[in-house]
Design an enzyme around this catalytic site. Structure first.
Site, PDB file in Angstrom:
ATOM      1  N   ARG A 127       0.834  -1.196   0.000  1.00 39.06           N
ATOM      2  CA  ARG A 127       0.000   0.000   0.000  1.00 39.06           C
ATOM      3  C   ARG A 127       0.872   1.249   0.000  1.00 39.06           C
ATOM      4  O   ARG A 127       1.926   1.288   0.638  1.00 39.06           O
ATOM      5  CB  ARG A 127      -0.869  -0.014   1.257  1.00 39.06           C
ATOM      6  CG  ARG A 127      -1.871   1.120   1.362  1.00 39.06           C
ATOM      7  CD  ARG A 127      -2.988   0.992   0.367  1.00 39.06           C
ATOM      8  NE  ARG A 127      -4.150   1.809   0.705  1.00 39.06           N
ATOM      9  CZ  ARG A 127      -5.183   1.979  -0.114  1.00 39.06           C
ATOM     10  NH1 ARG A 127      -5.210   1.407  -1.308  1.00 39.06           N
ATOM     11  NH2 ARG A 127      -6.216   2.702   0.251  1.00 39.06           N
ATOM     12  N   THR A 414      -8.913   0.315 -10.467  1.00 37.09           N
ATOM     13  CA  THR A 414      -8.401  -0.887  -9.782  1.00 37.09           C
ATOM     14  C   THR A 414      -8.607  -2.172 -10.597  1.00 37.09           C
ATOM     15  O   THR A 414      -9.402  -2.198 -11.531  1.00 37.09           O
ATOM     16  CB  THR A 414      -9.031  -0.977  -8.374  1.00 37.09           C
ATOM     17  OG1 THR A 414      -8.880   0.275  -7.725  1.00 37.09           O
ATOM     18  CG2 THR A 414      -8.430  -2.038  -7.496  1.00 37.09           C
ATOM     19  N   GLU A 434      -6.050   3.832  -7.474  1.00 41.60           N
ATOM     20  CA  GLU A 434      -7.221   4.476  -6.886  1.00 41.60           C
ATOM     21  C   GLU A 434      -8.228   4.892  -7.947  1.00 41.60           C
ATOM     22  O   GLU A 434      -8.838   4.035  -8.531  1.00 41.60           O
ATOM     23  CB  GLU A 434      -6.823   5.648  -5.977  1.00 41.60           C
ATOM     24  CG  GLU A 434      -7.701   5.746  -4.717  1.00 41.60           C
ATOM     25  CD  GLU A 434      -9.164   6.027  -4.954  1.00 41.60           C
ATOM     26  OE1 GLU A 434      -9.976   5.139  -4.619  1.00 41.60           O
ATOM     27  OE2 GLU A 434      -9.531   7.121  -5.430  1.00 41.60           O
ATOM     28  N   ASP A 454      -7.777   8.256  -0.147  1.00 50.25           N
ATOM     29  CA  ASP A 454      -8.481   7.236   0.647  1.00 50.25           C
ATOM     30  C   ASP A 454      -8.386   7.539   2.140  1.00 50.25           C
ATOM     31  O   ASP A 454      -9.022   6.870   2.949  1.00 50.25           O
ATOM     32  CB  ASP A 454      -7.920   5.828   0.380  1.00 50.25           C
ATOM     33  CG  ASP A 454      -8.594   5.156  -0.811  1.00 50.25           C
ATOM     34  OD1 ASP A 454      -9.518   5.748  -1.387  1.00 50.25           O
ATOM     35  OD2 ASP A 454      -8.198   4.022  -1.161  1.00 50.25           O
ATOM     36  N   SER A 478      -7.805   1.010   2.969  1.00 52.33           N
ATOM     37  CA  SER A 478      -8.286   0.493   1.690  1.00 52.33           C
ATOM     38  C   SER A 478      -9.523  -0.364   1.907  1.00 52.33           C
ATOM     39  O   SER A 478      -9.848  -0.749   3.031  1.00 52.33           O
ATOM     40  CB  SER A 478      -7.183  -0.354   1.051  1.00 52.33           C
ATOM     41  OG  SER A 478      -7.682  -1.081  -0.045  1.00 52.33           O
ATOM     42  N   SER A 479     -10.205  -0.671   0.804  1.00 51.43           N
ATOM     43  CA  SER A 479     -11.299  -1.651   0.833  1.00 51.43           C
ATOM     44  C   SER A 479     -10.938  -2.886   0.025  1.00 51.43           C
ATOM     45  O   SER A 479     -11.771  -3.774  -0.155  1.00 51.43           O
ATOM     46  CB  SER A 479     -12.556  -1.047   0.222  1.00 51.43           C
ATOM     47  OG  SER A 479     -12.947   0.066   0.956  1.00 51.43           O
ATOM     48  N   GLY A 500     -13.607  -1.798  -7.281  1.00 55.24           N
ATOM     49  CA  GLY A 500     -14.934  -1.229  -7.057  1.00 55.24           C
ATOM     50  C   GLY A 500     -15.033  -0.334  -5.849  1.00 55.24           C
ATOM     51  O   GLY A 500     -16.119  -0.125  -5.310  1.00 55.24           O
ATOM     52  N   GLY A 501     -13.901   0.221  -5.371  1.00 61.79           N
ATOM     53  CA  GLY A 501     -13.958   1.100  -4.202  1.00 61.79           C
ATOM     54  C   GLY A 501     -14.489   0.315  -3.010  1.00 61.79           C
ATOM     55  O   GLY A 501     -14.264  -0.884  -2.892  1.00 61.79           O
TER      56      GLY A 501
END
Ligand code: GLU
Length: 612
Positions: A127, A414, A434, A454, A478-479, A500-501
């Site tokens: 990350r 992503t 992102e 984010d 993050s997701s 997809g966020g």
């Protein structure tokens, strides 16, 4: 029930946690004993190929990725005896060329790796980090208000120190079989020879803000009239070919401590919008990390996801833990009552996620407490059985913890790669810059991320610090939810993930439920119309039957319909077969040994033919 598990020792069975909540000392990570914590459905613009009715089948190996060229490049590597990590690197570099809007060396990633022989799981964190000089008010207006999201995205201030390359290099040193330099060759060829602009890339170029204003991205993606280069136009990227050549020959140092890094710093600091504060020291000091594994039980399976700084693994696991209390197999997939129940479990998990999840190197994330059996049972009791709950779920108070909520957004770009190699090793990697086209800042042929947006733009709420606030050196929450699922005998069963966020969490959750509770094959599982909740009403994919929406509204839910461009890539091991599913909403595909093309040139012909 779910419990946070530890990184298994080599040859240790991964089901160390048992049914009771249990936390054990993790396997040594880098010699230190660490605590266990272990764009939308196809619209006219983004139309993707129709779903294949049946999953792709193979017997030896498989890769599912977001572009046929990337899947072919990875499959070539697997055919040539490369490992899952080797294939992931080759596919990722090709994606950097052909799907530049989504991921690349200017961004970051999370990767789960399963070593079949050692029976060992590793979680890799690549990350992005905030530069040392980043200020807590970086995303506030002069008046102290949070900036409009896109105002913060474009330019240098949103660019985090990229982590992808160092993470891949670390994983390659541990799990690679083929030489590092070889893995860049398909992408170098493709960047040099060019690739046809796809429908999806074209449609994104039509509607993306901030690319035309920058001479570098304008020249690369648009014609002199300002129109995006047409579908099928051969796009060559010699700068990126040269960048890859340097990294192939010299390793990641060429990037982090060399000429490429210097260009990144210059581009960030001199961005014509929102100049940033990144320095060469930030880049040279970047570290990819191995994190403790995060696994939990769901209906006798063991589901392993990515821990902090991603919230993906935790949120999927907590929603599953709550749903484990309900006999979902007695529900009909996609029925209003099912959507309501899954939505309730997700809303509860999102309430905790929004409140507690952040980079645990900076914040105490009570992840074990949030997954304990007693806590989960108490949360499951909050599911409104009359299904009439309209109000927002509140976060719980495991062991009296508190932090203020955070409402930061994530927007879709992503990419996700799923791989099982011929030795049974697996990679589940979600990789991102992102937003679509990241910060819009392009250096040496690749785009830089905007991952720092984010972070929560606000540092506190009601006088309490927000867990995911901006701090120097910190990784934004993050997701991303790369996931591996093991069956009741603890054999690898599924490899999946999606872009997809923060909707990623819903897409991954739904695909697991589809497979485990309703026994769908992976193609059906990823294709099913989406429904999810992020604790702000129920969201359903465009095209959902009007009757279903109406019934949900009659139950008391606020229902939002919208397009949902997931990009799920899923491999399921069934007996001795591998079954692959690729999301019909994007351009991806699954490839096994019988679909692999004999050489890379042929792979490029194949792409070319695909564009005609
Ligand atoms: N930046 C997001 C995250 O790390 C992913 C964005 C996306 O999936 O489009 O969770």
């Amino acid at each position: 029930m779910i419990s946070a598990l530890v990184s298994p020792e080599p040859s240790q069975d991964i089901a160390a946690g048992g049914k009771a909540p249990q936390t054990e000392a993790a396997a040594p990570l880098e010699g230190t004993a660490k605590e266990a914590v272990a764009p939308e459905p196809p619209t006219a613009e983004t139309a993707a190929p129709a779903p294949s009715a049946t999953p792709v089948e193979a017997g030896k190996y498989m890769i599912a990725a977001a572009h046929p060229a990337a899947a072919q490049a990875g499959a070539q590597i697997l055919e040539n005896g490369g490992s899952a990590v080797d294939a992931a690197i080759a596919a990722q570099m090709v994606l950097n060329v052909v799907e530049p809007q989504s991921s690349g060396i200017g961004g970051g990633a999370f990767m789960l790796h399963w070593d079949e022989y050692k029976r060992r799981l590793d979680s890799y964190d690549g990350r992005e980090t905030a530069p040392a000089k980043m200020k807590p008010d970086a995303f506030l207006t002069a008046g102290g208000e949070p900036k409009r999201f896109m105002d913060a995205v474009i330019g240098g201030a949103s660019v985090g120190v990229p982590g992808l390359l160092k993470m891949l290099h670390m994983a390659h040193q541990r799990h690679g079989k083929l030489p590092w330099a070889d893995l860049f060759q398909p992408a170098i060829q493709l960047a040099e020879n060019g690739f046809p602009v796809s429908e999806r890339l074209y449609s994104l170029l039509v509607r993306t803000e901030g690319l035309r204003g920058n001479p570098v991205t304008n020249d690369y993606f648009y014609t002199f009239t300002g129109a995006p280069k047409a579908i099928g136009t051969i796009l060559k990227n010699p700068d990126l070919a040269e960048t890859f050549r340097l990294i192939a020959e010299e390793g990641p140092d060429a990037f982090y401590d060399g000429p490429i890094g210097q260009d990144i710093v210059d581009a960030v600091r001199n961005a014509h919008r929102n100049p940033g504060v990144m320095t060469a020291t930030d880049l040279a000091g970047y570290e990819a990390k191995r994190r403790a594994n995060l696994c939990g039980r769901y209906r006798e399976r063991l589901v392993c996801g990515m821990g902090p700084p991603s919230s993906g693994g935790f949120t999927v696991l907590q929603a599953l833990a709550v749903l484990d209390e309900f006999p979902l197999d007695e529900y009909r997939p996609g029925a209003p009552g099912t959507i309501a129940l899954v939505g309730e479990a997700s809303a509860l998990a999102f309430a905790d996620r929004n409140h507690y999840l952040a980079d645990e190197d900076f914040v105490d994330v009570p992840i074990n407490a949030l997954l304990e059996n007693a806590y989960i049972r108490a949360r499951a009791g909050l599911v409104d059985r009359a299904m009439g709950e309209k109000s927002k779920k509140q976060p719980g108070h495991p062991r009296g913890k508190q932090a203020a909520a955070d409402t930061s957004l994530e927007l879709p770009s992503t990419t996700h790669i799923s791989i099982i190699d011929a030795d049974g090793n697996a990679v589940s990697m979600t990789s991102s810059i992102e937003s679509g086209f990241g910060s819009r800042v392009m250096v040496r042929g690749f785009l830089l991320n905007n991952q720092l947006t984010d972070f929560s733009f606000l540092a506190e709420r009601d006088g309490k610090p927000i867990a995911n606030r901006v701090e120097p050196g910190k990784r934004p929450r993050s997701s991303m939810a790369p996931t591996l699922v093991f069956d009741e005998d603890r054999e690898l069963e599924m490899v999946l993930g999606s872009p997809g966020g923060s909707r990623i969490i819903g897409y991954v959750l739904q695909s697991i439920l589809n497979t485990v509770d309703w026994e769908m094959d992976p193609q059906a599982a990823v294709s099913q119309q989406h429904y999810l909740s992020r604790n702000s009403g129920v969201e359903v994919e465009d095209g959902m039957a009007a009757g279903t929406v109406e019934q949900l509204e009659n139950l008391g839910f606020t229902v939002k319909q919208r397009s949902m461009t997931s990009g799920l890539h899923m491999i399921v091991k069934q007996d001795d077969k591998l079954l692959g599913g690729a999301d019909p909403r994007r351009e991806g595909t699954a490839i096994g040994e019988s679909q692999v093309l004999p050489n890379l040139e042929k792979a490029f012909d194949f792409i070319q033919a695909g564009a005609d």
